[in-house]
Design a protein around this motif. Structure first.
Motif, PDB file in Angstrom:
ATOM      1  N   ARG A  82      -2.101  50.175  89.232  1.00 55.08           N
ATOM      2  CA  ARG A  82      -1.572  49.380  88.125  1.00 55.08           C
ATOM      3  C   ARG A  82      -2.239  49.732  86.801  1.00 55.08           C
ATOM      4  O   ARG A  82      -1.588  49.742  85.758  1.00 55.08           O
ATOM      5  CB  ARG A  82      -1.757  47.891  88.423  1.00 55.08           C
ATOM      6  N   ALA A  83      -3.540  50.025  86.859  1.00 54.59           N
ATOM      7  CA  ALA A  83      -4.311  50.163  85.625  1.00 54.59           C
ATOM      8  C   ALA A  83      -4.456  51.594  85.115  1.00 54.59           C
ATOM      9  O   ALA A  83      -4.511  51.808  83.896  1.00 54.59           O
ATOM     10  CB  ALA A  83      -5.705  49.564  85.825  1.00 54.59           C
ATOM     11  N   PHE A  84      -4.524  52.567  86.012  1.00 52.97           N
ATOM     12  CA  PHE A  84      -4.883  53.922  85.594  1.00 52.97           C
ATOM     13  C   PHE A  84      -3.707  54.890  85.670  1.00 52.97           C
ATOM     14  O   PHE A  84      -2.843  54.778  86.545  1.00 52.97           O
ATOM     15  CB  PHE A  84      -6.030  54.453  86.464  1.00 52.97           C
ATOM     16  N   VAL A  85      -3.727  55.834  84.755  1.00 56.71           N
ATOM     17  CA  VAL A  85      -2.735  56.904  84.761  1.00 56.71           C
ATOM     18  C   VAL A  85      -2.991  57.790  85.975  1.00 56.71           C
ATOM     19  O   VAL A  85      -4.145  58.119  86.269  1.00 56.71           O
ATOM     20  CB  VAL A  85      -2.838  57.739  83.462  1.00 56.71           C
ATOM     21  N   PRO A  86      -1.944  58.166  86.735  1.00 56.37           N
ATOM     22  CA  PRO A  86      -2.147  59.046  87.895  1.00 56.37           C
ATOM     23  C   PRO A  86      -2.926  60.306  87.512  1.00 56.37           C
ATOM     24  O   PRO A  86      -2.684  60.870  86.434  1.00 56.37           O
ATOM     25  CB  PRO A  86      -0.718  59.381  88.338  1.00 56.37           C
ATOM     26  N   PRO A  87      -3.860  60.744  88.357  1.00 53.73           N
ATOM     27  CA  PRO A  87      -4.714  61.904  88.022  1.00 53.73           C
ATOM     28  C   PRO A  87      -3.937  63.141  87.598  1.00 53.73           C
ATOM     29  O   PRO A  87      -4.372  63.867  86.690  1.00 53.73           O
ATOM     30  CB  PRO A  87      -5.484  62.153  89.321  1.00 53.73           C
ATOM     31  N   GLU A  88      -2.770  63.389  88.224  1.00 53.25           N
ATOM     32  CA  GLU A  88      -2.024  64.597  87.888  1.00 53.25           C
ATOM     33  C   GLU A  88      -1.398  64.529  86.498  1.00 53.25           C
ATOM     34  O   GLU A  88      -0.961  65.553  85.957  1.00 53.25           O
ATOM     35  CB  GLU A  88      -0.920  64.853  88.930  1.00 53.25           C
ATOM     36  N   GLU A  89      -1.362  63.336  85.896  1.00 52.20           N
ATOM     37  CA  GLU A  89      -0.776  63.173  84.572  1.00 52.20           C
ATOM     38  C   GLU A  89      -1.831  63.019  83.478  1.00 52.20           C
ATOM     39  O   GLU A  89      -1.496  62.876  82.298  1.00 52.20           O
ATOM     40  CB  GLU A  89       0.146  61.948  84.545  1.00 52.20           C
ATOM     41  N   VAL A  90      -3.105  63.039  83.859  1.00 50.83           N
ATOM     42  CA  VAL A  90      -4.184  62.829  82.894  1.00 50.83           C
ATOM     43  C   VAL A  90      -4.527  64.143  82.183  1.00 50.83           C
ATOM     44  O   VAL A  90      -4.752  65.162  82.848  1.00 50.83           O
ATOM     45  CB  VAL A  90      -5.449  62.287  83.597  1.00 50.83           C
ATOM     46  N   LEU A  94      -8.359  57.755  82.494  1.00 53.36           N
ATOM     47  CA  LEU A  94      -7.498  57.240  81.426  1.00 53.36           C
ATOM     48  C   LEU A  94      -6.662  56.074  81.941  1.00 53.36           C
ATOM     49  O   LEU A  94      -6.054  56.154  83.012  1.00 53.36           O
ATOM     50  CB  LEU A  94      -6.587  58.355  80.915  1.00 53.36           C
ATOM     51  N   MET A  95      -6.644  54.989  81.187  1.00 53.74           N
ATOM     52  CA  MET A  95      -5.897  53.804  81.580  1.00 53.74           C
ATOM     53  C   MET A  95      -4.527  53.796  80.913  1.00 53.74           C
ATOM     54  O   MET A  95      -4.334  54.387  79.851  1.00 53.74           O
ATOM     55  CB  MET A  95      -6.669  52.533  81.219  1.00 53.74           C
ATOM     56  N   ARG A  96      -3.590  53.143  81.547  1.00 51.44           N
ATOM     57  CA  ARG A  96      -2.237  53.063  81.006  1.00 51.44           C
ATOM     58  C   ARG A  96      -2.240  52.279  79.692  1.00 51.44           C
ATOM     59  O   ARG A  96      -2.938  51.269  79.567  1.00 51.44           O
ATOM     60  CB  ARG A  96      -1.305  52.368  82.007  1.00 51.44           C
ATOM     61  N   GLU A  97      -1.451  52.732  78.733  1.00 53.08           N
ATOM     62  CA  GLU A  97      -1.380  52.051  77.444  1.00 53.08           C
ATOM     63  C   GLU A  97      -0.837  50.637  77.587  1.00 53.08           C
ATOM     64  O   GLU A  97      -1.218  49.729  76.851  1.00 53.08           O
ATOM     65  CB  GLU A  97      -0.506  52.857  76.472  1.00 53.08           C
ATOM     66  N   SER A  98       0.060  50.439  78.538  1.00 52.16           N
ATOM     67  CA  SER A  98       0.696  49.136  78.710  1.00 52.16           C
ATOM     68  C   SER A  98      -0.180  48.145  79.474  1.00 52.16           C
ATOM     69  O   SER A  98       0.152  46.960  79.554  1.00 52.16           O
ATOM     70  CB  SER A  98       2.027  49.295  79.452  1.00 52.16           C
ATOM     71  N   TYR A  99      -1.290  48.625  80.030  1.00 56.23           N
ATOM     72  CA  TYR A  99      -2.129  47.762  80.870  1.00 56.23           C
ATOM     73  C   TYR A  99      -3.123  46.965  80.033  1.00 56.23           C
ATOM     74  O   TYR A  99      -3.766  47.501  79.134  1.00 56.23           O
ATOM     75  CB  TYR A  99      -2.891  48.617  81.889  1.00 56.23           C
ATOM     76  N   THR A 100      -3.226  45.688  80.352  1.00 51.76           N
ATOM     77  CA  THR A 100      -4.221  44.823  79.720  1.00 51.76           C
ATOM     78  C   THR A 100      -5.397  44.664  80.676  1.00 51.76           C
ATOM     79  O   THR A 100      -5.188  44.260  81.829  1.00 51.76           O
ATOM     80  CB  THR A 100      -3.627  43.433  79.414  1.00 51.76           C
ATOM     81  N   PRO A 101      -6.619  44.992  80.263  1.00 52.57           N
ATOM     82  CA  PRO A 101      -7.770  44.895  81.163  1.00 52.57           C
ATOM     83  C   PRO A 101      -7.849  43.535  81.857  1.00 52.57           C
ATOM     84  O   PRO A 101      -7.753  42.490  81.231  1.00 52.57           O
ATOM     85  CB  PRO A 101      -8.964  45.108  80.223  1.00 52.57           C
ATOM     86  N   LEU A 116     -13.287  52.051  75.260  1.00 57.20           N
ATOM     87  CA  LEU A 116     -13.495  50.613  75.101  1.00 57.20           C
ATOM     88  C   LEU A 116     -12.663  49.833  76.112  1.00 57.20           C
ATOM     89  O   LEU A 116     -13.112  48.824  76.658  1.00 57.20           O
ATOM     90  CB  LEU A 116     -13.120  50.178  73.680  1.00 57.20           C
ATOM     91  N   LYS A 117     -11.468  50.314  76.368  1.00 58.78           N
ATOM     92  CA  LYS A 117     -10.588  49.651  77.333  1.00 58.78           C
ATOM     93  C   LYS A 117     -11.188  49.716  78.736  1.00 58.78           C
ATOM     94  O   LYS A 117     -11.150  48.736  79.487  1.00 58.78           O
ATOM     95  CB  LYS A 117      -9.211  50.318  77.309  1.00 58.78           C
ATOM     96  N   ARG A 118     -11.764  50.859  79.088  1.00 57.87           N
ATOM     97  CA  ARG A 118     -12.431  50.989  80.401  1.00 57.87           C
ATOM     98  C   ARG A 118     -13.653  50.106  80.470  1.00 57.87           C
ATOM     99  O   ARG A 118     -13.940  49.495  81.509  1.00 57.87           O
ATOM    100  CB  ARG A 118     -12.823  52.444  80.657  1.00 57.87           C
ATOM    101  N   TYR A 119     -14.416  50.022  79.377  1.00 60.92           N
ATOM    102  CA  TYR A 119     -15.584  49.142  79.344  1.00 60.92           C
ATOM    103  C   TYR A 119     -15.182  47.694  79.633  1.00 60.92           C
ATOM    104  O   TYR A 119     -15.825  46.994  80.402  1.00 60.92           O
ATOM    105  CB  TYR A 119     -16.262  49.203  77.964  1.00 60.92           C
TER     106      TYR A 119
END
Length: 208
Positions: free
Chosen positions: A128-136, A143-150, A57-60
């Motif tokens: 700013r928005a997405f978790v680095p690929p190596e950490e997904v 996957l988007m960062r939990e702290s990021y607001t769309p 939903l956050k990505r949407y």
């Protein structure tokens, strides 16, 4: 044996309770999202939200805001581009016709410059928005960062974002509504000019 049976029976009921609670929580979260307004409320005729988890939903929402902003720029670009066509300050007055034909008339150097600018903005947004690929985790691509607001790119040069949460929610809703309208408008502009080869402003002048 009796104890094991009772434990099994209790465990059998547990997933249903969790799923029901999760469904209720997601429904409540969806109803509180910016952009949910009367009379439609949360309008999702294809049921995409019902099939999505919170991360999806956050990505949407990020995709909707981004497309809306691009569409708003495109809509203004259609009208301004056609208004100033033939002006001497714009590439020696060589740009003519409906906006959909301007792309092939503008010098390639301009598009190369624009691609670099857009690429820089997109890289910054991704960092700013997405978790680095190596950490997904596996199976959670994008996957988007939990702290990021769309939509929050941390860029507000005019400091127009209100500090009051309710006012900020209202401003986000207004942006979403304008973006949704702009997406329809841009699609309409493209379709109309492709059909008859006339500019949007030319169409509007015929309505007077």
């Amino acid at each position: 044996a009796t104890t094991l049976a009772l434990m099994g029976s209790a465990a059998a009921f547990q997933p249903f309770t969790t799923k029901s609670t999760a469904t209720v929580n997601k429904a409540a979260m969806v109803e509180e999202l910016p952009g949910v307004i009367a009379p439609t409320g949360f309008w999702d005729p294809l049921g995409l939200a019902a099939k999505a988890d919170e991360a999806t939903l956050k990505r949407y929402r990020e995709a909707e805001i981004t497309h809306g902003r691009v569409a708003m720029l495109a809509t203004v670009g259609f009208l301004v581009g056609e208004k100033v066509e033939g002006s001497s300050f714009l590439w020696d007055a060589s740009i003519k016709g409906p906006a959909i034909d301007h792309f092939f008339q503008v010098p390639h150097e301009f598009w190369s410059f624009l691609v670099v600018i857009i690429g820089g903005i997109e890289i910054r947004r991704a960092q700013r928005a997405f978790v680095p690929p190596e950490e997904v985790p596996v199976g959670q691509a994008g996957l988007m960062r939990e702290s990021y607001t769309p939509g929050d790119l941390g860029w507000d040069p005019l400091s127009i974002a209100p500090e009051d949460p309710l006012e900020l929610q209202e401003m986000k809703t207004k942006e979403l509504q304008h973006g949704r309208l702009a997406m329809l408008a841009a699609a309409g502009f493209l379709a109309q000019e492709a059909v008859d080869g006339q500019g949007i402003l030319e169409h509007l002048s015929h309505m007077n």
